[in-house]
Scaffold this active site. Sequence first.
Site, PDB file in Angstrom:
ATOM      1  N   LEU A 130       0.841  -1.203   0.000  1.00 25.52           N
ATOM      2  CA  LEU A 130       0.000   0.000   0.000  1.00 25.52           C
ATOM      3  C   LEU A 130       0.877   1.255   0.000  1.00 25.52           C
ATOM      4  O   LEU A 130       0.716   2.146  -0.832  1.00 25.52           O
ATOM      5  CB  LEU A 130      -0.912  -0.017   1.242  1.00 25.52           C
ATOM      6  CG  LEU A 130      -1.780   1.223   1.480  1.00 25.52           C
ATOM      7  CD1 LEU A 130      -2.882   1.312   0.415  1.00 25.52           C
ATOM      8  CD2 LEU A 130      -2.434   1.172   2.876  1.00 25.52           C
ATOM      9  N   GLU A 372       1.335  -0.220  10.019  1.00 28.47           N
ATOM     10  CA  GLU A 372      -0.125  -0.453   9.965  1.00 28.47           C
ATOM     11  C   GLU A 372      -0.909   0.703  10.604  1.00 28.47           C
ATOM     12  O   GLU A 372      -1.945   0.506  11.236  1.00 28.47           O
ATOM     13  CB  GLU A 372      -0.480  -1.819  10.548  1.00 28.47           C
ATOM     14  CG  GLU A 372       0.219  -2.924   9.750  1.00 28.47           C
ATOM     15  CD  GLU A 372      -0.415  -4.275   9.811  1.00 28.47           C
ATOM     16  OE1 GLU A 372      -1.618  -4.352  10.072  1.00 28.47           O
ATOM     17  OE2 GLU A 372       0.303  -5.261   9.568  1.00 28.47           O
TER      18      GLU A 372
HETATM   19  N1  CAA Z   1     -13.236   0.175   6.556  1.00 37.27           N
HETATM   20  C1  CAA Z   1     -13.961   0.385   5.429  1.00 37.27           C
HETATM   21  N2  CAA Z   1     -13.972   1.571   4.782  1.00 37.27           N
HETATM   22  C2  CAA Z   1     -13.251   2.576   5.314  1.00 37.27           C
HETATM   23  C3  CAA Z   1     -12.484   2.429   6.477  1.00 37.27           C
HETATM   24  C4  CAA Z   1     -12.491   1.152   7.112  1.00 37.27           C
HETATM   25  N3  CAA Z   1     -11.779   0.943   8.223  1.00 37.27           N
HETATM   26  N4  CAA Z   1     -11.865   3.599   6.761  1.00 37.27           N
HETATM   27  C5  CAA Z   1     -12.239   4.462   5.811  1.00 37.27           C
HETATM   28  N5  CAA Z   1     -13.089   3.844   4.941  1.00 37.27           N
HETATM   29  C6  CAA Z   1     -13.746   4.452   3.787  1.00 37.27           C
HETATM   30  C7  CAA Z   1     -14.553   5.664   4.203  1.00 37.27           C
HETATM   31  O1  CAA Z   1     -15.851   5.293   4.603  1.00 37.27           O
HETATM   32  C8  CAA Z   1     -14.581   6.498   2.922  1.00 37.27           C
HETATM   33  O2  CAA Z   1     -15.574   5.950   2.078  1.00 37.27           O
HETATM   34  P1  CAA Z   1     -16.342   6.801   0.918  1.00 37.27           P
HETATM   35  O3  CAA Z   1     -15.614   6.525  -0.335  1.00 37.27           O
HETATM   36  O4  CAA Z   1     -17.706   6.217   0.882  1.00 37.27           O
HETATM   37  O5  CAA Z   1     -16.294   8.247   1.297  1.00 37.27           O
HETATM   38  C9  CAA Z   1     -13.218   6.180   2.305  1.00 37.27           C
HETATM   39  O6  CAA Z   1     -12.746   4.958   2.890  1.00 37.27           O
HETATM   40  C10 CAA Z   1     -12.204   7.259   2.571  1.00 37.27           C
HETATM   41  O7  CAA Z   1     -12.118   7.459   3.967  1.00 37.27           O
HETATM   42  P2  CAA Z   1     -11.420   8.749   4.592  1.00 37.27           P
HETATM   43  O8  CAA Z   1     -12.016   9.971   3.962  1.00 37.27           O
HETATM   44  O9  CAA Z   1     -11.491   8.616   6.070  1.00 37.27           O
HETATM   45  O10 CAA Z   1      -9.932   8.598   4.040  1.00 37.27           O
HETATM   46  P3  CAA Z   1      -8.634   9.443   4.335  1.00 37.27           P
HETATM   47  O11 CAA Z   1      -7.950   9.679   3.045  1.00 37.27           O
HETATM   48  O12 CAA Z   1      -8.931  10.611   5.207  1.00 37.27           O
HETATM   49  O13 CAA Z   1      -7.719   8.396   5.125  1.00 37.27           O
HETATM   50  C11 CAA Z   1      -6.808   7.376   7.070  1.00 37.27           C
HETATM   51  C12 CAA Z   1      -8.048   7.855   6.330  1.00 37.27           C
HETATM   52  C13 CAA Z   1      -7.344   6.771   8.358  1.00 37.27           C
HETATM   53  C14 CAA Z   1      -5.839   8.488   7.366  1.00 37.27           C
HETATM   54  C15 CAA Z   1      -6.120   6.252   6.232  1.00 37.27           C
HETATM   55  O14 CAA Z   1      -5.496   6.804   5.097  1.00 37.27           O
HETATM   56  C16 CAA Z   1      -5.099   5.454   6.997  1.00 37.27           C
HETATM   57  O15 CAA Z   1      -5.458   4.522   7.711  1.00 37.27           O
HETATM   58  N6  CAA Z   1      -3.794   5.802   6.872  1.00 37.27           N
HETATM   59  C17 CAA Z   1      -2.730   4.976   7.426  1.00 37.27           C
HETATM   60  C18 CAA Z   1      -2.309   3.952   6.421  1.00 37.27           C
HETATM   61  C19 CAA Z   1      -1.621   2.762   7.028  1.00 37.27           C
HETATM   62  O16 CAA Z   1      -2.042   2.247   8.068  1.00 37.27           O
HETATM   63  N7  CAA Z   1      -0.579   2.298   6.360  1.00 37.27           N
HETATM   64  C20 CAA Z   1       0.113   1.129   6.788  1.00 37.27           C
HETATM   65  C21 CAA Z   1       0.450   0.309   5.587  1.00 37.27           C
HETATM   66  S1  CAA Z   1       0.737  -1.409   5.847  1.00 37.27           S
HETATM   67  C22 CAA Z   1       2.218  -1.499   6.615  1.00 37.27           C
HETATM   68  O17 CAA Z   1       2.382  -0.917   7.611  1.00 37.27           O
HETATM   69  C23 CAA Z   1       3.334  -2.259   6.001  1.00 37.27           C
HETATM   70  C24 CAA Z   1       3.391  -3.669   6.308  1.00 37.27           C
HETATM   71  O18 CAA Z   1       3.744  -4.423   5.436  1.00 37.27           O
HETATM   72  C25 CAA Z   1       3.107  -4.207   7.669  1.00 37.27           C
END
Ligand code: CAA
Length: 391
Positions: A130, A372
């Site tokens: 991602l 995450e």
């Molecule tokens: N479940 C289902 N849908 C969800 C959701 C969830 N938990 N969270 C948000 N959505 C949906 C919303 O309902 C919204 O839907 P619509 O299209 O109907 O509007 C859409 O997603 C967009 O939501 P937001 O407007 O809240 O999105 P945002 O751009 O503001 O982002 C955020 C929200 C919480 C900041 C998100 O971007 C996030 O979690 N960021 C962190 C990313 C992350 O955790 N990265 C880690 C990567 S993995 C890793 O670490 C590497 C590895 O290999 C271990």
Amino acid sequence: MGRFAFEHILTDEHRMIQQAAREFAEQEIAPIAAEYDESGEFPMETIRKMGEMGFMGIEVPEEYGGAGMDTLAYVLAETEISKVDAAHGTIMSVNNSLFCHGILKYGTEEQKQKYVVPVASGQAIGAYALTEPSSGSDAANMRTRATREGDYYILNGRKNWITSGPVADYFVVFAMTNPEKGHRGITAFIVDGDSPGLVRGKKEPKLGIRASATSEIGFDNVKVPVENRLGEEGQGFKIAMAVLDAGRIGIAAQALGIAEAAYEAARQYVQEREAFGHKIGEFQGTGFKIADMKMRIEAARALIYNAALAKEKAKETGARYTLEASMAKLFASETAMYCAWAAVQIHGGMGYSKELPVERFFRDAKITEIYEGTSEIQRLVIARLETGLRV
Ligand code: CAA
């Protein structure tokens, strides 16, 4: 363990997998943990054995190569493995939640057979791509593109910080198919690791979880068959977020394991080590740290069990368990960091030495506050859900 009313929700089956994971970790992982941390080598042999034990797909139904158990079973095993070595815990968590869970939930029958079966049984390694160099917390702002050409999508772009990137057989990859639509233009794909044009970058030298391999992954005109699209076009961001809800429970369980390991080392040390004519545990400054560690660990455990039960219920209702997962991940990771810090402090010079594992717990704990979703992102998610405001 066992002294809290909450423990009574565990069935005999739960206790059996907890015990099996504990014994496996002590017998197979403990003897090699320091060596693999030092070398940064990927522990393929123990990972394969963990697959044979069923630890790589605990919630995956047996028909798809998994152990067919529930989320509580998963968090119990994840905690026991991570208590001995968090790097093994990371590889296990990504296989279970970020890879298998997403394909089970959104994949076709063919995708489950082809990709979940080998990963859940530990014969293959899965990864989740991602994050990009210019979009970490702001995950929707990705630049990787997927363009449809006949029966294929052509992927171009770059992902980084990919857990198991150097060794993964399969990747779940998120890419923009329709950039004008913002997050609603993102689509998920399952990509074979040997696809022409998929380039693995150098392994990242890391502070902790060093035996878990992390790298950049480049996509240079990678052809992905349409049947490898996961879910519908435009559904990718929601899939990414929903899968992270599951992943965050796994990381919370990993953090709990690190916290418990640090706590147990500290508790033993304060009862043995003497200074100024006393066991150091007799000094309030030390005893109070033990109290705070224990309290935070049990509070983290309660939040993790709560999240695991919420996820279990969601299997029937389809409801989201985002709030429970974020609270568990946030609190458990900060507990891991606190306990690792306190354990090093209590051990003094010995806590800073590689002769004991507490310095490794300290280095390993930090990542749980970052990957995450950072602690700041978890707070944002919780505050948004609680207030309805765009925090
Ligand atoms: N479940 C289902 N849908 C969800 C959701 C969830 N938990 N969270 C948000 N959505 C949906 C919303 O309902 C919204 O839907 P619509 O299209 O109907 O509007 C859409 O997603 C967009 O939501 P937001 O407007 O809240 O999105 P945002 O751009 O503001 O982002 C955020 C929200 C919480 C900041 C998100 O971007 C996030 O979690 N960021 C962190 C990313 C992350 O955790 N990265 C880690 C990567 S993995 C890793 O670490 C590497 C590895 O290999 C271990």
